[in-house]
Design a protein around this motif. Structure first.
Motif, PDB file in Angstrom:
ATOM      1  N   LYS A   1     -85.349 113.325   7.498  1.00  0.00           N
ATOM      2  CA  LYS A   1     -85.680 114.069   7.293  1.00  0.00           C
ATOM      3  C   LYS A   1     -85.925 115.266   8.274  1.00  0.00           C
ATOM      4  N   ALA A   2     -86.302 114.999   9.548  1.00  0.00           N
ATOM      5  CA  ALA A   2     -86.510 115.849  10.449  1.00  0.00           C
ATOM      6  C   ALA A   2     -85.639 116.787  10.875  1.00  0.00           C
ATOM      7  N   PHE A   3     -85.231 118.008  11.032  1.00  0.00           N
ATOM      8  CA  PHE A   3     -84.023 118.203  12.036  1.00  0.00           C
ATOM      9  C   PHE A   3     -83.566 117.569  13.283  1.00  0.00           C
ATOM     10  N   GLN A   4     -82.119 117.279  13.327  1.00  0.00           N
ATOM     11  CA  GLN A   4     -81.829 116.079  14.441  1.00  0.00           C
ATOM     12  C   GLN A   4     -81.066 117.430  15.407  1.00  0.00           C
ATOM     13  N   LYS A   5     -81.676 116.882  16.088  1.00  0.00           N
ATOM     14  CA  LYS A   5     -80.475 118.314  16.941  1.00  0.00           C
ATOM     15  C   LYS A   5     -80.739 117.035  18.650  1.00  0.00           C
ATOM     16  N   GLN A   6     -80.113 117.732  19.500  1.00  0.00           N
ATOM     17  CA  GLN A   6     -80.326 116.975  20.924  1.00  0.00           C
ATOM     18  C   GLN A   6     -81.428 118.307  21.887  1.00  0.00           C
ATOM     19  N   ASP A   7     -81.549 116.621  22.888  1.00  0.00           N
ATOM     20  CA  ASP A   7     -83.087 117.804  23.151  1.00  0.00           C
ATOM     21  C   ASP A   7     -82.405 118.950  24.682  1.00  0.00           C
TER      22      ASP A   7
ATOM     23  N   MET B   1     -74.210 118.924  13.542  1.00  0.00           N
ATOM     24  CA  MET B   1     -74.694 117.419  14.251  1.00  0.00           C
ATOM     25  C   MET B   1     -75.109 116.769  12.528  1.00  0.00           C
ATOM     26  N   ASP B   2     -75.092 115.844  12.628  1.00  0.00           N
ATOM     27  CA  ASP B   2     -74.861 114.828  11.721  1.00  0.00           C
ATOM     28  C   ASP B   2     -77.007 115.309  10.505  1.00  0.00           C
ATOM     29  N   GLN B   3     -76.895 115.469   9.472  1.00  0.00           N
ATOM     30  CA  GLN B   3     -78.370 115.824   9.526  1.00  0.00           C
ATOM     31  C   GLN B   3     -78.946 114.711   8.727  1.00  0.00           C
ATOM     32  N   THR B   4     -78.805 113.349   8.496  1.00  0.00           N
ATOM     33  CA  THR B   4     -78.999 112.266   7.382  1.00  0.00           C
ATOM     34  C   THR B   4     -80.815 112.015   7.722  1.00  0.00           C
TER      35      THR B   4
ATOM     36  N   GLY C   1     -67.697 113.703  18.823  1.00  0.00           N
ATOM     37  CA  GLY C   1     -68.558 113.366  17.457  1.00  0.00           C
ATOM     38  C   GLY C   1     -69.932 114.495  17.056  1.00  0.00           C
ATOM     39  N   ASN C   2     -70.930 113.777  15.941  1.00  0.00           N
ATOM     40  CA  ASN C   2     -72.027 115.322  15.929  1.00  0.00           C
ATOM     41  C   ASN C   2     -72.960 113.787  15.777  1.00  0.00           C
ATOM     42  N   PHE C   3     -73.113 112.656  16.083  1.00  0.00           N
ATOM     43  CA  PHE C   3     -74.058 111.737  15.468  1.00  0.00           C
ATOM     44  C   PHE C   3     -75.073 112.328  16.510  1.00  0.00           C
ATOM     45  N   VAL C   4     -76.455 111.941  16.359  1.00  0.00           N
ATOM     46  CA  VAL C   4     -77.418 112.049  17.585  1.00  0.00           C
ATOM     47  C   VAL C   4     -78.330 111.493  17.708  1.00  0.00           C
ATOM     48  N   ASP C   5     -78.759 110.891  18.355  1.00  0.00           N
ATOM     49  CA  ASP C   5     -79.348 109.703  19.147  1.00  0.00           C
ATOM     50  C   ASP C   5     -79.570 109.824  20.700  1.00  0.00           C
ATOM     51  N   LYS C   6     -81.334 109.960  19.970  1.00  0.00           N
ATOM     52  CA  LYS C   6     -82.087 109.513  21.448  1.00  0.00           C
ATOM     53  C   LYS C   6     -82.064 108.615  22.241  1.00  0.00           C
ATOM     54  N   LYS C   7     -81.898 107.170  21.953  1.00  0.00           N
ATOM     55  CA  LYS C   7     -82.168 106.205  22.257  1.00  0.00           C
ATOM     56  C   LYS C   7     -80.310 105.934  22.725  1.00  0.00           C
TER      57      LYS C   7
END
Length: 129
Positions: free
Chosen positions: A35-41, A30-33, A79-85
């Motif tokens: 400061k907080a760790f990005q993950k899917q819920d 997953m893309d880590q761009t 894809g690798n993006f993480v977007d909760k919205k």
């Protein structure tokens, strides 16, 4: 120096643990761009590796069909993006009206400004403008 001895000031090398290895695999998937760790819920990150079981090379990814005759994009599935919205990979439902308009600006992160043409009624002059 002997193999078991440690020189003063030299860092000690330790083997990474299973949890650190699995976290690094998820971080690479997953893309880590931010400061907080990005993950899917919807995806559990902390599963431990079972002995003798082959792990799949494909990373676990949550995506869904939002309905209303919208096809889920290939980028959302692979894809690798993480977007909760994001309505396809996040926790947002599409409801209400579907808007059509011209995109004016995409400067904000995950936000766009849309221009819509519509008539506005002015009561004083009894007309639409």
């Amino acid at each position: 120096l002997a193999q078991g001895s440690k020189a003063p000031g030299s860092p000690r090398l330790a083997s990474p643990t299973v949890a650190a290895r699995s976290a690094s695999l998820v971080a690479a998937a997953m893309d880590q761009t931010e400061k907080a760790f990005q993950k899917q819920d919807a995806v559990f990150v902390g599963s431990k590796r079972l002995l003798g079981k082959k792990s799949s090379k494909r990373s676990m990814r949550y995506w869904r069909n939002v309905g209303l005759s919208f096809a889920t994009p290939k980028e959302a599935k692979e894809g690798n993006f993480v977007d909760k919205k994001c309505p396809f990979t996040g926790n947002v439902s599409i409801r209400g009206k579907i808007l059509k308009g011209m995109v004016i600006s995409t400067k904000m992160k995950r936000t766009i400004i849309i221009r819509r043409n519509y008539l506005h009624y002015i009561k004083k002059f009894n007309r639409f403008e």
